[in-house]
Each structure stands twice: as C-alpha cells, then as structure tokens.
Design a protein around this motif. Structure first.
Motif, PDB file in Angstrom:
ATOM      1  N   CYS A 187       0.953  -1.118   0.087  1.00  0.00           N
ATOM      2  CA  CYS A 187      -0.014  -0.115   0.099  1.00  0.00           C
ATOM      3  C   CYS A 187       0.744   1.324   0.113  1.00  0.00           C
ATOM      4  O   CYS A 187       0.640   2.152  -0.663  1.00  0.00           O
ATOM      5  N   SER A 188       1.858   0.983   0.832  1.00  0.00           N
ATOM      6  CA  SER A 188       2.690   2.519   0.827  1.00  0.00           C
ATOM      7  C   SER A 188       3.444   2.622  -0.267  1.00  0.00           C
ATOM      8  O   SER A 188       3.732   3.883  -0.877  1.00  0.00           O
ATOM      9  N   GLU A 189       3.956   1.503  -1.073  1.00  0.00           N
ATOM     10  CA  GLU A 189       4.711   1.596  -2.436  1.00  0.00           C
ATOM     11  C   GLU A 189       3.930   2.041  -3.517  1.00  0.00           C
ATOM     12  O   GLU A 189       4.286   2.837  -4.254  1.00  0.00           O
ATOM     13  N   ILE A 190       2.635   1.906  -3.227  1.00  0.00           N
ATOM     14  CA  ILE A 190       1.562   2.315  -4.406  1.00  0.00           C
ATOM     15  C   ILE A 190       1.224   3.858  -3.860  1.00  0.00           C
ATOM     16  O   ILE A 190       0.976   4.613  -4.847  1.00  0.00           O
ATOM     17  N   GLY A 191       1.386   4.200  -2.804  1.00  0.00           N
ATOM     18  CA  GLY A 191       1.405   5.894  -2.646  1.00  0.00           C
ATOM     19  C   GLY A 191       0.098   5.965  -1.790  1.00  0.00           C
ATOM     20  O   GLY A 191      -0.411   7.470  -2.103  1.00  0.00           O
ATOM     21  N   VAL A 192      -0.611   5.279  -1.105  1.00  0.00           N
ATOM     22  CA  VAL A 192      -1.854   5.714  -0.196  1.00  0.00           C
ATOM     23  C   VAL A 192      -1.696   5.589   1.213  1.00  0.00           C
ATOM     24  O   VAL A 192      -0.243   4.777   1.432  1.00  0.00           O
ATOM     25  N   ASP A 193      -2.255   6.383   1.903  1.00  0.00           N
ATOM     26  CA  ASP A 193      -1.959   6.562   3.315  1.00  0.00           C
ATOM     27  C   ASP A 193      -3.105   5.675   4.252  1.00  0.00           C
ATOM     28  O   ASP A 193      -2.773   5.751   5.697  1.00  0.00           O
ATOM     29  N   GLY A 194      -4.076   5.050   3.594  1.00  0.00           N
ATOM     30  CA  GLY A 194      -5.025   4.369   4.472  1.00  0.00           C
ATOM     31  C   GLY A 194      -5.539   2.912   3.837  1.00  0.00           C
ATOM     32  O   GLY A 194      -5.503   2.734   2.488  1.00  0.00           O
ATOM     33  N   LYS A 210       3.174  -0.114  14.687  1.00  0.00           N
ATOM     34  CA  LYS A 210       4.495  -0.124  14.315  1.00  0.00           C
ATOM     35  C   LYS A 210       4.599  -0.150  12.930  1.00  0.00           C
ATOM     36  O   LYS A 210       5.483   0.720  12.335  1.00  0.00           O
ATOM     37  N   TYR A 211       3.850  -0.682  12.097  1.00  0.00           N
ATOM     38  CA  TYR A 211       3.697  -0.559  10.587  1.00  0.00           C
ATOM     39  C   TYR A 211       3.236   0.940  10.184  1.00  0.00           C
ATOM     40  O   TYR A 211       3.698   1.256   9.267  1.00  0.00           O
ATOM     41  N   ALA A 212       2.452   1.390  11.065  1.00  0.00           N
ATOM     42  CA  ALA A 212       1.931   2.965  10.719  1.00  0.00           C
ATOM     43  C   ALA A 212       3.022   3.622  10.692  1.00  0.00           C
ATOM     44  O   ALA A 212       3.176   4.629  10.000  1.00  0.00           O
ATOM     45  N   GLY A 213       3.783   3.501  11.804  1.00  0.00           N
ATOM     46  CA  GLY A 213       5.076   4.283  12.101  1.00  0.00           C
ATOM     47  C   GLY A 213       6.127   4.163  10.722  1.00  0.00           C
ATOM     48  O   GLY A 213       6.689   5.113  10.229  1.00  0.00           O
ATOM     49  N   GLU A 214       6.213   2.883  10.408  1.00  0.00           N
ATOM     50  CA  GLU A 214       7.245   2.598   9.417  1.00  0.00           C
ATOM     51  C   GLU A 214       6.941   2.751   7.887  1.00  0.00           C
ATOM     52  O   GLU A 214       7.886   3.306   7.378  1.00  0.00           O
ATOM     53  N   ARG A 244      -2.168   3.633   7.544  1.00  0.00           N
ATOM     54  CA  ARG A 244      -2.798   3.297   8.714  1.00  0.00           C
ATOM     55  C   ARG A 244      -4.022   2.585   8.336  1.00  0.00           C
ATOM     56  O   ARG A 244      -4.721   2.994   7.245  1.00  0.00           O
ATOM     57  N   PRO A 245      -4.609   1.881   9.191  1.00  0.00           N
ATOM     58  CA  PRO A 245      -6.293   1.369   9.012  1.00  0.00           C
ATOM     59  C   PRO A 245      -7.358   2.499   9.185  1.00  0.00           C
ATOM     60  O   PRO A 245      -7.245   3.252  10.200  1.00  0.00           O
ATOM     61  N   ILE A 246      -7.994   2.557   8.077  1.00  0.00           N
ATOM     62  CA  ILE A 246      -9.127   3.583   8.117  1.00  0.00           C
ATOM     63  C   ILE A 246     -10.531   2.991   8.016  1.00  0.00           C
ATOM     64  O   ILE A 246     -11.538   3.863   8.377  1.00  0.00           O
TER      65      ILE A 246
END
Length: 324
Positions: free
Chosen positions: A31-38, A63-67, A71-73
């Motif tokens: 998800c992070s690599e694709i560029g979303v935050d939730g 932990k993963y939210a910080g790294e 985050r889960p939305i």
C-alpha cells in the motif's frame, strides 16, 4: 479541489496473503509503495483474535503505521449469522456481535466500519448510539445484485433517515454500477467451452432487463450449455450489470455515504476498468463534496497480478479526479 482520499482494502491481496507470498506486513508495505496512506482490513481475514483486538496485534498495526505511513481507516466487519450448527443467530445475538465490532474498529483507530446486509435495518438503528459513543460510522455495504434503489436498500434508507443519526449509513461497492459484463467471467466461460453466440444472447437478455426466471427458461428452451447457464446466474448475481446504472439512486444516498469500495476486476491497456464506468461514478461523488476514502478492491485474485493491477487502478482514479 477534491476531498476524496484514495486507499486500498487489503482484501485486494487475498491470493498473495493466503498463499504465504505476502505477509501482513507485506500487504501494508505494498500500500505504501503504491502511494496511499489508508487501508481497509477485513477483520475475519487478517485479525487472528477476531472479533477482539489483542494488544500484540494493535502494537503491530501501530509499528507498521510508523514505518510505512499507512494506517487502518476502515474495518470490514462480518455479519455471520451462521456461526452455530443448529440454528442461525437471531437479531439480538447479531446486535451484540456488531457492538463488539464497533469497539474493535475504534481500538484500531478506524473511523468507518463496513457492515453487511444481514444486519437488519432495525439493528442498524439500534447500534447507532454505540457508533456515536465510539466515534465509528457504520455503513451497510451495497453490493451486487443490490443497488441504491433496490427494495432492500430503500428499507435501510428509510430507517437511516428516520433515525436522524449521522453515524449510520452506507458503503456502496462500485460493482453495483457495472455497465458491461465482467470480461474475465465472459472469456473464462468461452475458454471452458461456452457457445459464444448463446453467451452473447444471454448477455442481451440481461441488458434487456428480462427477469432471471424468464431468462433461465428462454435459455433452457434453447438448450444452452452448462457454462452459459452458469454465466447467466453470475450476470444476475455478484457480477450483475445494466445499461442504465443506478446513478440517481447513488445521488440520493450520498449524504449517508461514509466510504466506498472501488471494486475492479480487470484494467484495460489504456488504464480504464473494463466493466465499471469510473469516469461517470467518480465525478458524481466528487461533485457532492464527499470527504472520505475510496478503497481499491481488486477481485481478479486468480490473475496473481494484485499489486500491478491495484497500482494501475489508483493511477486511473487519480487521473479522473485530477490528482496528478
């Protein structure tokens, strides 16, 4: 400028997750690599202690939210009335389980919870005070073959409007606005031996609005093969489509929509979804001033291309919404 935010449901990575190719952390990293935050989490799929949230799991989420900055939305609850072998759960039992889901969503930091239609309109109203107390908006998913204007969903709409609560509403799935047959299902039927002319005839019956029982009789009388018949049931079920998607119904319920499932099955080479008209759906939502998430939900699990297809889907939405 649009207020719409884009996310991904981890359900998109189902094949990769259940096969062990992706860990839970990998799903979030993608998800992070694709560029979303939730992201949305389907609770029964990825929470080991469901319906409860263990401190260990919560620590991992944080932990993963910080790294990864994701985050889960949204919390995908499961209204499972078939948990007992001897009988279905009754409304009181489903109510208790839904309240627990609200508490779990709150613990994860989710402001939205997806509920399913087995939670009755009466129970949806009944849980509203708990949703307010825990600051979690609960939306009934509108999923094929339902539409915003189908009789069942109108019952929910009436209950929501009468309640006056701002904490209960809808989570529409874009699949209910499909205007073309599912391409993967169509070609899959052909590969399994379906007669192409008869399959196209079945598609025409659905486009013409012929009731399913009548369509079944027509095809049976024409000696349609088993693959065509199976495809017909899909066309009237989870893979339904229409010449005239229920956009007016969507406009009517938008004040009660908290979240959307950006369903997609396959992406064309030109970057568009093959059966769902995103170029029409997204402007309707955007023009309403909707301030929330649309989470990409990939259904083409057997392709093994979840990451690439989801990335392409997010790019399409950004283009349509003018997000660059």
């Amino acid at each position: 400028m649009t207020k719409i935010k884009l996310g991904i449901t981890l359900y998109s990575f189902t094949k990769e997750y259940v096969s062990g190719e992706y860990s839970f952390e990998d799903c979030i990293k993608r998800c992070s690599e694709i560029g979303v935050d939730g992201y949305e989490i389907v609770a029964t799929q990825m929470i080991p202690s469901y319906p409860y949230i263990s401190e260990e799991f919560l620590g991992m989420i944080n932990k993963y939210a910080g790294e990864y900055g994701v985050r889960p939305i949204s919390y995908g609850a499961n209204t499972d009335r078939g948990m007992r072998f001897d009988r279905d759960l009754n409304d009181d039992e489903l109510f208790v389980r839904t309240v627990q889901d609200i508490k779990s969503a709150h613990k994860l930091g989710c402001r939205v919870m997806r509920a399913q239609y087995l939670l009755s309109p009466e129970n949806l109203v009944r849980i509203a005070p708990y949703a307010r107390e825990y600051n979690v908006k609960v939306g009934i998913e509108i999923h094929n073959p339902e539409t915003p204007s189908s009789p069942m969903m109108l019952k929910y709409l009436e209950a929501i409007e009468k309640s006056g609560s701002h904490y209960i509403g809808f989570v529409p799935d874009f699949g209910c606005f499909a205007d073309k047959p599912n391409i993967e299902s169509y070609y899959g039927a052909l590969q399994r031996g379906a007669d192409e002319k008869m399959l196209d005839f079945a598609v025409g019956l659905k486009y013409d609005g012929i009731p399913m029982q009548d369509a079944v009789k027509i095809l049976t009388d024409k000696n349609a093969d088993a693959e065509v018949m199976a495809s017909l049931y899909n066309m009237y079920g989870f893979l339904s489509f229409s010449k005239n998607p229920d956009f007016e119904g969507l406009k009517r319920i938008l004040p009660y929509c908290f979240h959307f499932h950006g369903k997609f099955h396959a992406m064309e080479d030109d970057g568009n979804e093959m059966s769902i008209p995103y170029d029409k759906i997204l402007p309707i939502i955007d023009d309403s001033g909707f301030d929330g998430y649309i989470v990409s939900e990939f259904e083409g699990h057997m392709s093994g291309k979840a990451y690439d297809m989801t990335k392409k889907h997010i790019e399409m939405e950004r283009r349509i919404l003018g997000l660059g």
